[in-house]
Design an enzyme around this catalytic site. Structure first.
Site, mmCIF file in Angstrom:
data_model
loop_
_atom_site.group_PDB
_atom_site.id
_atom_site.type_symbol
_atom_site.label_atom_id
_atom_site.label_comp_id
_atom_site.label_asym_id
_atom_site.label_seq_id
_atom_site.Cartn_x
_atom_site.Cartn_y
_atom_site.Cartn_z
ATOM 1 N N GLN A 1 24.070 36.873 2.084
ATOM 2 C CA GLN A 1 24.142 35.476 2.526
ATOM 3 C C GLN A 1 24.100 34.534 1.326
ATOM 4 O O GLN A 1 24.881 33.583 1.247
ATOM 5 C CB GLN A 1 22.998 35.180 3.493
ATOM 6 C CG GLN A 1 23.147 35.969 4.792
ATOM 7 C CD GLN A 1 21.988 35.774 5.752
ATOM 8 O OE1 GLN A 1 21.026 35.064 5.449
ATOM 9 N NE2 GLN A 1 22.080 36.400 6.912
ATOM 10 N N ASP B 1 19.505 45.943 7.980
ATOM 11 C CA ASP B 1 19.275 45.552 9.379
ATOM 12 C C ASP B 1 18.866 46.729 10.266
ATOM 13 O O ASP B 1 18.615 46.545 11.459
ATOM 14 C CB ASP B 1 20.535 44.891 9.951
ATOM 15 C CG ASP B 1 20.760 43.510 9.322
ATOM 16 O OD1 ASP B 1 19.800 42.946 8.760
ATOM 17 O OD2 ASP B 1 21.895 43.019 9.381
ATOM 18 N N ARG C 1 9.926 41.884 9.806
ATOM 19 C CA ARG C 1 10.233 43.198 10.396
ATOM 20 C C ARG C 1 9.438 44.361 9.819
ATOM 21 O O ARG C 1 9.299 45.384 10.487
ATOM 22 C CB ARG C 1 11.738 43.493 10.277
ATOM 23 C CG ARG C 1 12.540 42.739 11.282
ATOM 24 C CD ARG C 1 13.955 43.270 11.387
ATOM 25 N NE ARG C 1 14.744 42.331 12.180
ATOM 26 C CZ ARG C 1 15.999 42.028 11.962
ATOM 27 N NH1 ARG C 1 16.654 42.620 10.957
ATOM 28 N NH2 ARG C 1 16.639 41.177 12.731
HETATM 29 C C1 S3P Z 1 24.184 39.288 6.532
HETATM 30 C C2 S3P Z 1 23.409 39.616 5.455
HETATM 31 C C3 S3P Z 1 22.055 40.185 5.562
HETATM 32 C C4 S3P Z 1 21.774 40.714 6.963
HETATM 33 C C5 S3P Z 1 22.240 39.774 8.022
HETATM 34 C C6 S3P Z 1 23.732 39.517 7.919
HETATM 35 C C7 S3P Z 1 25.523 38.714 6.309
HETATM 36 O O1 S3P Z 1 21.111 39.186 5.266
HETATM 37 O O2 S3P Z 1 20.396 40.977 7.114
HETATM 38 O O3 S3P Z 1 21.962 40.303 9.320
HETATM 39 O O4 S3P Z 1 26.347 38.686 7.243
HETATM 40 O O5 S3P Z 1 25.791 38.275 5.188
HETATM 41 P P1 S3P Z 1 20.658 38.851 3.739
HETATM 42 O O6 S3P Z 1 21.816 38.309 3.034
HETATM 43 O O7 S3P Z 1 19.553 37.830 3.898
HETATM 44 O O8 S3P Z 1 20.143 40.145 3.198
#
Ligand code: S3P
Length: 439
Positions: free
Chosen positions: A172, A322, A353
């Site tokens: 993200q 996840d 979690r």
């Molecule tokens: C995601 C990145 C992950 C994941 C989330 C979806 C994405 O989060 O846990 O469910 O689509 O880029 P982080 O970037 O915080 O690790």
């Protein structure tokens, strides 16, 4: 109570072929890229969950229309600079960290103040991790408690590219900075710890000015200003994170077999498969193909005779991020002690979690030792539950709900699992597929 699920029976052995819904990460990214495209983009198998609907609502606030039909969704993009910014705009990312964090990268070049809000769970999560690098481009942010939603973003017409080190393994954060780099003249450089790479693959497929050098532990990404994005028609593959619930149900059941069709097996997402293989599970990818840079396959799996404990290599963490609640269930049934480390990111999700993993296991009677970012799980191959377990007040984290359902169907006991509607954020058809496996 309508929103309560009671499970009193283990699942019987099954042999099934299933389809699960579209990948959440790709669905949200498709909405954002299509909203910037020159013309009408179409997606098939778009995930119809609250997170993705929140993304469609968000682009609508910027004047970008969409239409949902039975078999596909259309987005009427108005070009890379086609967002219209009304005064006092307020957007709502609801439960979605991906939407909330990625969209901010796209909003750094407007002078209009925009307010971003989210639901209770999202409002507890860390947004400083994206506002900090985005500030370096020249945008300004006002956050509650300096790190939380609601926040206000005030962009700038005077942006400069940045050099950014992404050290958490967060896709993200990486993606948000890639989007910001697309809005900024000059070259933005990102040194990113390995994490899911769907944004980069879409940039490449769309022939945007991105360069990626893959190193062993991190990727070096260079992104320059984008002028135009072509229409993006996309057939979204199934989500490995949603498939994982049924994969693990098969692992924990006796003499069962399962095929999950058309799953996205991007190497940056299949940590759970590698971990299960190390624990002694037989999993085969069939009919592997490449689609617009993503790898897709049917996944075949059968219940193993024995499960081994694992000392989980941390290099698999990001690709399984996840799925850890499910992996903990497998460890609970494995022979010996399992150990997972460097898991601080787990407590940054829709609920803390690592804490919830521990709580569920302890209620099941499984011994654990949890330290700051590690968990030791003392497995028991004969684990069988005979008591009542209540799961509630878990911030409506969809993955806590679905993991509890899998635990109930695998280990027995009488489970009362609250907030059934939490599945709507990522996987509205979850319980329908569970019923398919029961019949
Ligand atoms: C995601 C990145 C992950 C994941 C989330 C979806 C994405 O989060 O846990 O469910 O689509 O880029 P982080 O970037 O915080 O690790």
């Amino acid at each position: 109570m309508k929103n309560l699920l009671i499970i009193e029976e283990k699942i019987k052995k099954f042999n099934k072929i299933i389809n699960v819904s579209g990948d959440k990460s790709l669905s949200i990214r498709w909405v954002l890229f299509a909203s910037l495209a020159d013309g009408v983009s179409k997606a098939k198998n778009l995930l119809m969950s609250e997170d993705v609907l929140a993304a469609l609502d968000t682009i609508k606030k910027f004047g970008i229309k969409s239409k949902i039909n039975k078999n596909y969704c259309k987005i009427y993009g108005k070009g890379f600079d086609g967002y219209k910014y009304k005064k006092n705009l307020r957007i709502n990312a609801k439960n979605s960290g991906t939407l909330g964090r990625l969209i901010l990268g796209l909003l750094i070049n407007t002078n209009h103040k925009i307010k971003l809000i989210g639901d209770n769970s999202l409002s507890k999560r860390d947004f400083k991790r994206v506002t900090e690098p985005l500030s370096k481009f020249g945008a300004r942010f006002i956050l509650r408690n300096k790190k939380n939603l609601p926040l206000n973003i005030i962009g700038s017409k005077n942006l400069s590219p940045v050099k950014y080190v992404e050290a958490k393994g967060s896709a993200q954060c990486k993606s948000s900075v890639i989007f910001a780099g697309m809005r900024t003249k000059g070259v933005t450089t990102i040194k990113a710890k390995k994490s899911r790479n769907h944004t980069e693959l879409l940039c490449k497929y769309l022939k945007l000015p991105i360069q990626i050098k893959k190193k062993k532990k991190y990727d070096e990404i260079k992104i320059s200003k984008v002028k135009k994005i072509k229409v993006l028609n996309y057939n979204i593959p199934s989500d490995i994170s949603s498939s994982a619930f049924f994969i693990v149900l098969t692992v924990l059941s006796k003499e069962s077999k399962l095929t999950v069709r058309n799953v996205n097996i991007n190497p940056s997402r299949v940590g759970i498969i590698e971990i299960l293989k190390k624990m002694g599970v037989d999993i085969i990818f069939k009919n592997i193909r490449t689609y617009k840079g993503e790898k897709i396959a049917n996944i075949n799996i059968k219940s193993p005779k024995v499960l081994k404990g694992i000392n989980c290599p941390t290099k698999l963490n990001s690709a399984a991020i996840d799925e850890f609640l499910l992996i903990f269930l497998v460890a609970a049934k494995a022979k010996g002690v399992s150990f997972f480390k460097n898991l601080s990111e787990l407590n940054q999700k829709e609920s803390p979690r690592l804490k919830w993993g521990e709580k569920i296991l302890n209620r099941m009677g499984v011994k654990t030792i949890v330290k700051k970012d590690t968990i030791k799980i003392f497995g028991n191959p004969n684990l069988n539950i005979n008591k009542k377990i209540v799961i509630k007040n878990y911030f409506k984290d969809h993955r806590v709900f679905m993991t509890s359902v899998i635990a109930a169907l695998s280990f027995g006991g009488i489970w009362k699992i609250h907030d059934k509607d939490s599945v709507n954020t990522s996987f509205p058809s979850f319980l329908k597929i569970i019923n398919e496996l029961k019949n």
